[in-house]
Structures are given as structure tokens and as C-alpha cells.
Design a protein around this motif. Structure first.
Motif, PDB file in Angstrom:
ATOM      1  N   SER A  32       0.859  -1.185   0.000  1.00 17.96           N
ATOM      2  CA  SER A  32       0.000   0.000   0.000  1.00 17.96           C
ATOM      3  C   SER A  32       0.891   1.230   0.000  1.00 17.96           C
ATOM      4  O   SER A  32       1.842   1.313   0.755  1.00 17.96           O
ATOM      5  CB  SER A  32      -0.892   0.078   1.218  1.00 17.96           C
ATOM      6  OG  SER A  32      -0.975  -1.094   1.910  1.00 17.96           O
ATOM      7  N   GLY A  45      -3.879   5.983  -1.259  1.00 17.59           N
ATOM      8  CA  GLY A  45      -4.719   4.828  -1.553  1.00 17.59           C
ATOM      9  C   GLY A  45      -4.290   4.008  -2.747  1.00 17.59           C
ATOM     10  O   GLY A  45      -5.102   3.336  -3.368  1.00 17.59           O
ATOM     11  N   LYS A  46      -3.018   4.032  -3.066  1.00 22.97           N
ATOM     12  CA  LYS A  46      -2.520   3.314  -4.244  1.00 22.97           C
ATOM     13  C   LYS A  46      -1.935   1.964  -3.837  1.00 22.97           C
ATOM     14  O   LYS A  46      -1.287   1.843  -2.802  1.00 22.97           O
ATOM     15  CB  LYS A  46      -1.451   4.170  -4.920  1.00 22.97           C
ATOM     16  CG  LYS A  46      -0.977   3.623  -6.233  1.00 22.97           C
ATOM     17  CD  LYS A  46       0.003   4.559  -6.897  1.00 22.97           C
ATOM     18  CE  LYS A  46       0.492   3.940  -8.196  1.00 22.97           C
ATOM     19  NZ  LYS A  46       1.556   4.698  -8.809  1.00 22.97           N
ATOM     20  N   LEU A  47      -2.172   0.944  -4.659  1.00 29.98           N
ATOM     21  CA  LEU A  47      -1.573  -0.386  -4.489  1.00 29.98           C
ATOM     22  C   LEU A  47      -0.546  -0.596  -5.586  1.00 29.98           C
ATOM     23  O   LEU A  47      -0.810  -0.283  -6.750  1.00 29.98           O
ATOM     24  CB  LEU A  47      -2.630  -1.477  -4.665  1.00 29.98           C
ATOM     25  CG  LEU A  47      -3.435  -1.965  -3.495  1.00 29.98           C
ATOM     26  CD1 LEU A  47      -4.299  -3.150  -3.925  1.00 29.98           C
ATOM     27  CD2 LEU A  47      -2.612  -2.329  -2.312  1.00 29.98           C
ATOM     28  N   TYR A  94      -8.324   0.894  -1.690  1.00 26.16           N
ATOM     29  CA  TYR A  94      -7.129   0.515  -2.449  1.00 26.16           C
ATOM     30  C   TYR A  94      -7.467  -0.413  -3.621  1.00 26.16           C
ATOM     31  O   TYR A  94      -7.037  -0.176  -4.753  1.00 26.16           O
ATOM     32  CB  TYR A  94      -6.114  -0.189  -1.542  1.00 26.16           C
ATOM     33  CG  TYR A  94      -5.442   0.713  -0.546  1.00 26.16           C
ATOM     34  CD1 TYR A  94      -4.212   1.296  -0.845  1.00 26.16           C
ATOM     35  CD2 TYR A  94      -6.007   0.975   0.693  1.00 26.16           C
ATOM     36  CE1 TYR A  94      -3.568   2.126   0.063  1.00 26.16           C
ATOM     37  CE2 TYR A  94      -5.377   1.802   1.608  1.00 26.16           C
ATOM     38  CZ  TYR A  94      -4.166   2.380   1.285  1.00 26.16           C
ATOM     39  OH  TYR A  94      -3.544   3.200   2.179  1.00 26.16           O
TER      40      TYR A  94
END
Length: 178
Positions: A77, A81-83, A138
Motif C-alpha cells: 500500500s 490509496g494506491k496499491l 485501495y
């Protein structure tokens, strides 16, 4: 019920069966269906999380993927909020985040277009494939631009139909249920 209430209910249900014979049997049933499926057999590369103690255990699945010669990617993570998925192997080192999630310490990025199958975690599921995760968005953000196959491995205790999906919720293509 609101999503936060549903999340807490699901966590309570999952914690209640953790370590039980019922859970062990459900895991065997779900994995048996999954490993016999075209979804699994046609995938050469998979994206999957390292499960926490009450989630569906992914360690057997990851081990089986390595044994079958499949490439495995595990997410990290990131801010906003990016994976980002990273290729791992049996010797990859992991560190535990403040949320109790194990993430790879290496920086071998696995582009989304190189993942045939994404095994999506969640807390609550509708049979139609919609899910409620842990609340960060995410996976919904990642799935909005992912074009491969998706599935989730779901305990009976996670099925709840009485909630409204939202415009940003992404539908999972296939659920493997006990």
C-alpha cells in the motif's frame, strides 16, 4: 447497515471461526474448487495478498503457485490509496505494516498487465461479486484499471446481501465459496 458496521460484523464472524475445524473444512472446500478451476489453471501469474490471521489463508495458495511454476506478486500500500504489486519468490523477505499486513521488502514491480489473475481480499461479499474491503478503497482504485481475471475466496460467514453498492465499487468476476 452501514459499511463500517458490516466490516466489524464480518471481522467478528471471521475471528469467531479462526482456528476452528469448521474454518479448516471451509478452506479445504474453497481451495479444492479453486485449484480445479480454469481460473487457476489458465493463470501463469497471480496477484495475492498475504492474509492476516482471520482472513482467508493465502499461504497454501502461494506455495501451490510456486510449485506450479506460476509467478506471484504481492501488493504494497502506497500513499493516496494506491496499491503496487511486487514480484516475490519463496525467499522474499517481508515486513509487517502498522495495519498488521505483510508486504514484500523488495522493489520488483509487477505491472497490472502482467498479472493474469488477481485474488481480491474482502470482508463482506454479495453473491453478485461486489465486496466491502477494509475501507481504504485501495482495491477498488486498482481494479478500475485492471483488465485481467479477478476472483475472491469467500467463507460463508462473509456473505451478506443487505447493503448498497456505490458507484466506485468494482465487481469481482468469480467467487469461490464454501
Amino acid at each position: 447497515m452501514e459499511k463500517q458496521e458490516l466490516r466489524q460484523l464480518a471481522i467478528t464472524r471471521l475471528q469467531k471461526i479462526a482456528g476452528s475445524e469448521k474454518r479448516r473444512i471451509q478452506v479445504e472446500i474453497i481451495l479444492d474448487k479453486f485449484f480445479k478451476s480454469a481460473t487457476w489453471n489458465n493463470a501463469t501469474s497471480i496477484g495475492v495478498t498475504m492474509a492476516t490471521s482471520f482472513e482467508f489463508p493465502t499461504s497454501l495458495l502461494i506455495q501451490r503457485a510456486f510449485e506450479a511454476g506460476k509467478k506471484v506478486a504481492v501488493p504494497k500500500s502506497m500513499p493516496k490509496g494506491k496499491l503496487v504489486f511486487h514480484w516475490v519468490d519463496p525467499d522474499t523477505a517481508f515486513s509487517t505494516t502498522r495495519f498488521g499486513v505483510e508486504e514484500p521488502t523488495i522493489e520488483a514491480i509487477a505491472p497490472a498487465d502482467e498479472l493474469d489473475l488477481l485474488i481480491v481480499p474482502g470482508l463482506v461479499f454479495k453473491r453478485s461479486g461486489y465486496r466491502i474491503g477494509f475501507g481504504g478503497g485501495y482495491y477498488d482504485r486498482y481494479l478500475a484499471n485492471y483488465h485481467g481475471k479477478t476472483c475472491s475466496l469467500v467463507f460463508a460467514e462473509q456473505l451478506m446481501e443487505d447493503w448498497q453498492t456505490e458507484a466506485f465499487d468494482q465487481q469481482i468476476q468469480q467467487l469461490f465459496l464454501s
